[in-house]
Scaffold this motif. Structure first.
Motif, short mmCIF file in Angstrom:
data_model
loop_
_atom_site.label_atom_id
_atom_site.label_comp_id
_atom_site.label_asym_id
_atom_site.label_seq_id
_atom_site.Cartn_x
_atom_site.Cartn_y
_atom_site.Cartn_z
N THR A 173 0.84 -1.19 0.00
CA THR A 173 0.00 0.00 0.00
C THR A 173 0.87 1.24 0.00
O THR A 173 1.94 1.27 0.63
CB THR A 173 -0.95 0.03 1.22
OG1 THR A 173 -1.78 1.20 1.16
CG2 THR A 173 -0.19 0.00 2.53
N LEU A 174 0.44 2.25 -0.75
CA LEU A 174 1.11 3.55 -0.69
C LEU A 174 0.07 4.64 -0.88
O LEU A 174 -1.01 4.41 -1.42
CB LEU A 174 2.23 3.66 -1.74
CG LEU A 174 1.91 3.65 -3.23
CD1 LEU A 174 1.39 5.00 -3.73
CD2 LEU A 174 3.15 3.27 -4.02
N ARG A 175 0.40 5.81 -0.39
CA ARG A 175 -0.45 6.99 -0.57
C ARG A 175 0.37 8.13 -1.13
O ARG A 175 1.52 8.34 -0.72
CB ARG A 175 -1.10 7.41 0.76
CG ARG A 175 -2.35 6.63 1.11
CD ARG A 175 -2.95 7.09 2.43
NE ARG A 175 -2.14 6.67 3.55
CZ ARG A 175 -2.25 5.48 4.14
NH1 ARG A 175 -3.12 4.60 3.69
NH2 ARG A 175 -1.49 5.17 5.16
N VAL A 176 -0.23 8.84 -2.07
CA VAL A 176 0.37 10.06 -2.59
C VAL A 176 -0.65 11.18 -2.49
O VAL A 176 -1.86 10.95 -2.47
CB VAL A 176 0.83 9.92 -4.06
CG1 VAL A 176 1.88 8.85 -4.22
CG2 VAL A 176 -0.35 9.66 -4.99
N GLU A 177 -0.14 12.38 -2.40
CA GLU A 177 -0.99 13.57 -2.48
C GLU A 177 -0.80 14.23 -3.84
O GLU A 177 0.34 14.47 -4.26
CB GLU A 177 -0.64 14.56 -1.37
CG GLU A 177 -1.02 14.10 0.01
CD GLU A 177 -0.70 15.13 1.08
OE1 GLU A 177 -0.02 16.15 0.75
OE2 GLU A 177 -1.10 14.93 2.24
N VAL A 178 -1.90 14.46 -4.52
CA VAL A 178 -1.87 15.23 -5.77
C VAL A 178 -2.19 16.67 -5.39
O VAL A 178 -3.30 16.98 -4.95
CB VAL A 178 -2.90 14.69 -6.78
CG1 VAL A 178 -2.81 15.47 -8.09
CG2 VAL A 178 -2.69 13.20 -7.02
N ARG A 179 -1.20 17.54 -5.55
CA ARG A 179 -1.35 18.93 -5.09
C ARG A 179 -1.65 19.83 -6.27
O ARG A 179 -0.86 19.94 -7.21
CB ARG A 179 -0.08 19.36 -4.35
CG ARG A 179 0.13 18.51 -3.09
CD ARG A 179 1.40 18.83 -2.34
NE ARG A 179 1.53 17.99 -1.15
CZ ARG A 179 2.58 17.99 -0.34
NH1 ARG A 179 3.61 18.80 -0.60
NH2 ARG A 179 2.61 17.18 0.72
N LEU A 180 -2.79 20.49 -6.19
CA LEU A 180 -3.31 21.28 -7.31
C LEU A 180 -3.32 22.76 -6.93
O LEU A 180 -3.98 23.16 -5.96
CB LEU A 180 -4.72 20.82 -7.66
CG LEU A 180 -4.83 19.31 -7.97
CD1 LEU A 180 -6.26 18.85 -7.87
CD2 LEU A 180 -4.27 19.03 -9.35
N ILE A 231 -10.16 14.38 -0.18
CA ILE A 231 -9.95 15.62 -0.94
C ILE A 231 -10.07 16.79 0.02
O ILE A 231 -10.97 16.84 0.87
CB ILE A 231 -10.93 15.73 -2.12
CG1 ILE A 231 -10.60 16.94 -3.00
CG2 ILE A 231 -12.38 15.77 -1.65
CD1 ILE A 231 -11.28 16.93 -4.35
N GLU A 232 -9.11 17.72 -0.05
CA GLU A 232 -9.08 18.86 0.85
C GLU A 232 -8.89 20.14 0.04
O GLU A 232 -8.05 20.20 -0.86
CB GLU A 232 -7.92 18.73 1.84
CG GLU A 232 -8.01 17.52 2.77
CD GLU A 232 -6.78 17.37 3.62
OE1 GLU A 232 -6.78 17.89 4.76
OE2 GLU A 232 -5.81 16.74 3.15
N GLY A 233 -9.65 21.15 0.38
CA GLY A 233 -9.52 22.44 -0.29
C GLY A 233 -10.57 23.40 0.22
O GLY A 233 -11.54 23.00 0.88
N CYS A 244 -5.78 22.80 -3.61
CA CYS A 244 -6.60 21.62 -3.37
C CYS A 244 -5.67 20.40 -3.39
O CYS A 244 -4.73 20.34 -4.19
CB CYS A 244 -7.68 21.48 -4.44
SG CYS A 244 -8.74 20.02 -4.25
N THR A 245 -5.93 19.45 -2.51
CA THR A 245 -5.11 18.23 -2.44
C THR A 245 -6.01 17.01 -2.52
O THR A 245 -6.99 16.91 -1.77
CB THR A 245 -4.30 18.18 -1.14
OG1 THR A 245 -3.43 19.31 -1.07
CG2 THR A 245 -3.48 16.90 -1.06
N VAL A 246 -5.70 16.11 -3.44
CA VAL A 246 -6.40 14.83 -3.54
C VAL A 246 -5.44 13.74 -3.05
O VAL A 246 -4.33 13.61 -3.57
CB VAL A 246 -6.82 14.53 -4.99
CG1 VAL A 246 -7.53 13.17 -5.06
CG2 VAL A 246 -7.72 15.63 -5.53
N THR A 247 -5.85 12.99 -2.03
CA THR A 247 -5.04 11.89 -1.54
C THR A 247 -5.47 10.61 -2.26
O THR A 247 -6.65 10.29 -2.32
CB THR A 247 -5.20 11.70 -0.02
OG1 THR A 247 -4.81 12.92 0.63
CG2 THR A 247 -4.34 10.56 0.49
#
Length: 358
Positions: A173-180, A231-233, A244-247
């Protein structure tokens, strides 16, 4: 609860009754000291075991000079309580936080420790903390890094919930944040800004269109999954957001390394900034190892792939073949109505006892 005096663990009762006692001893991640103390005290009362402690992880060992050594491991923490403590027994089913994940498995460990003083293989029992939280706090991780000799063995059984079946390996398992990024502006003059939350739409569309892989390893079928999990924003009700950040969580088959898995995620999300925030490797099934094959035969189960990450991966990294085998139903883990059948707990104890005394 913290500060309450609790009776000593009674290892003479059967594994189902011991499960109830463990459930009634709350041990949410980070608050395991009381239960670790009780486990240590109970094990130190057994003359055939030597007992060590590392933080809130307790390790007990036999030293009989057997040809093989087996680790029986389980975590003593649970997710936060959801109004489901104390335990409740109804119609042969025990309800409560941790009944499935994994105090029933821990109860089986304790019963074997107490009642099998001369097993046919030397045994190491590991009761560890902080499995249900971020990887860096995991007690087994710390033990593997700082006391790897305590985990040396020919085979390991992790008593995670598996419905009484042998589950081989585990997903990584891994997690990344997509930072927009965006440009902040007053929402009444939105044309002066760039909405970062809107920029998440194509990321979500790409994830929705993604086709995950299914791969067969040692006869076991592993399914992968790549999903947005958070999702955070947003700044205020009248502000165009500038960030905005999508995990994104990737559950990958154990034929991929962590590096290969991350490269795949970045390939899928090419065009966006991705920041790795958490990663743990998978574990290959290893069922062809003679000790593992003997265990599968002794339990009489048809092995299946483990969906989810478990600490078998830590044993695999140490070169110790490991499987998941426990009485709980993994589909009930972390649920408000978590429960376990009494018969399943007793059956798991019976199979392990027979394997270790045959």
């Amino acid at each position: 609860m913290p500060g309450m005096n609790r009776p000593a663990l009674d290892l003479s009762q059967d594994a189902a009754a011991l499960t109830a006692q463990l459930v009634d001893f709350p041990s949410v991640s980070g608050d395991e000291k009381g239960l670790a103390d009780a486990v240590e005290t109970a094990l130190r009362g057994l003359p055939h075991l030597s007992v060590e402690r590392h933080g809130n992880t307790v390790v007990a060992r036999t030293a009989l000079g057997r040809a093989e050594r087996v680790v029986l491991a389980g975590h003593i923490d649970t997710v936060p309580i959801a109004g489901n403590v104390p335990s409740r027994l109804e119609d042969g089913v025990l309800h409560g936080c941790g009944t499935s994940d994994m105090k029933s498995g821990v109860a089986v460990q304790l019963r074997i420790a107490a009642t099998v003083p001369e097993p046919n293989r030397d045994l190491t029992f590991v009761f560890y903390d902080c499995e249900e939280v971020e990887a860096e706090r995991n007690g087994l991780r710390r033990l593997a890094a700082e006391r790897p000799e305590w985990l040396a063995a020919d085979f390991a059984v992790l008593l995670e919930p598996s419905d009484g079946l042998v589950e081989g390996g585990c997903q990584g398992t891994l997690r990344v944040e997509v930072r927009l990024p965006g440009v902040r502006a007053h929402s009444a003059r939105s044309w002066l800004g760039e909405n970062a939350i809107h920029a998440a739409a194509p990321v979500l569309a790409r994830l929705a269109e993604y086709t995950p892989r299914t791969v067969v390893i040692d006869g076991l079928e592993y399914r992968e999954g790549l999903n947005a999990v958070r999702i955070e924003g947003g700044v205020a009700g009248n502000v165009i957001p500038d960030a905005c950040t999508v995990t994104v969580n990737f559950r990958f088959a154990p034929d991929r390394s962590e590096e290969e898995a991350l490269a795949h995620v970045r390939e899928v999300l090419d065009g966006w900034e991705t920041v790795l925030t958490d990663t743990s490797p998978g574990a290959l099934p290893g069922l062809s190892h003679p000790v593992a094959a003997a265990f599968v035969e002794a339990t009489g189960s048809v092995p299946r792939a483990k969906y989810g990450w478990t600490d078998v991966a830590r044993f695999s990294a140490l070169g110790v073949p490991a499987v998941n085998y426990g009485p709980g139903d993994p589909n009930l883990a972390h649920k408000r109505d978590e429960h376990v059948a009494v018969a399943a707990v007793l059956e798991c104890e019976k199979h392990l006892r027979e394997w270790l005394t045959a």
